[in-house]
Scaffold this motif. Structure first.
Motif: not given
Length: 224
Positions: A50, A114, A202
């Motif tokens: 991330i 991400q 994410t």
């Protein structure tokens, strides 16, 4: 508005800084993609990692410190829509790995994105790029800033996401001109990343095979 994390091309942290790094595509001949700047610092990431994206402007005197001092001026133009994308071919094609709407950008927040777990490796830092693009609310301007990166991919046979990067208001491309995005209308500090969007950015939503597909979350673009 420019991107300081990952450290992008032509910022004060690079060998070739530009006084126009924060400007929109088309300003004084600024080119798409990436502004036409020379290669910048190279950052290495792994698939699944991330990236806490940070924004920057010339009001910030120490780009290494976060968050910046309170009360700095930032030309958010009422917010708008941000996309974060990968290119493996030096900017010829782009695939989206993150989107934030209305409140983006803002120098006082991190905007986590991400790198999908199933992307392939990218081992040529001249061709492997991570970009932020921003369609503003109060002006028909499109910003595009890029960082040179390397990616350690997951398993062999990885795939890039399916969603193509949105490109508007770039005269050389003659597509979606006179376009702006729905924003939060605030000229100063925003409320930061939307909680739902933060989760989508994410958790693999933008990966190939994820829920984003070829449509994403919808940027709220409006033709003027």
């Amino acid at each position: 508005m420019a991107m300081s994390n990952p450290p992008a091309q032509a910022g004060p942290w690079s060998k070739n800084p530009s006084s126009n790094v924060h400007a929109w595509i088309g300003y004084e001949g600024k080119k798409f993609p990436c502004g036409g700047y020379k290669k910048g610092p190279v950052t290495t990431y792994s698939a699944g990692e991330i990236i806490p994206v940070r924004f920057w402007n010339f009001e910030i005197k120490d780009y290494k410190k976060f968050p910046p001092p309170k009360g700095l001026t930032q030309s958010r133009h009422g917010g708008g829509a941000c996309e974060f994308s990968l290119s493996y071919d030096g900017g010829k094609s782009w695939k989206v790995i993150g989107q934030y709407t209305k409140t983006c950008p803002d120098i006082y927040y991190e905007w986590p994105v991400q790198i999908p777990k199933n992307v392939p490796s990218c081992t040529d830092s001249n061709k492997c790029l991570f970009s932020m693009s921003w369609t503003a609310y109060s002006t028909d301007q499109y910003y595009h800033h890029c960082a040179n990166i390397l990616i350690k991919g997951g398993k062999s046979g990885g795939k890039l996401p399916q969603l193509d990067m949105t490109i508007v208001d770039v005269k050389a491309r003659h597509q979606k001109m006179n376009t702006h995005a729905i924003g939060d209308t605030k000229s100063t500090k925003s409320s930061g990343p939307d909680r739902r969007e933060k989760t989508l950015n994410t958790n693999g939503y933008f990966a190939n095979g994820g829920g984003a597909g070829t449509h994403g979350i919808g940027l709220g673009l409006v033709r003027t």
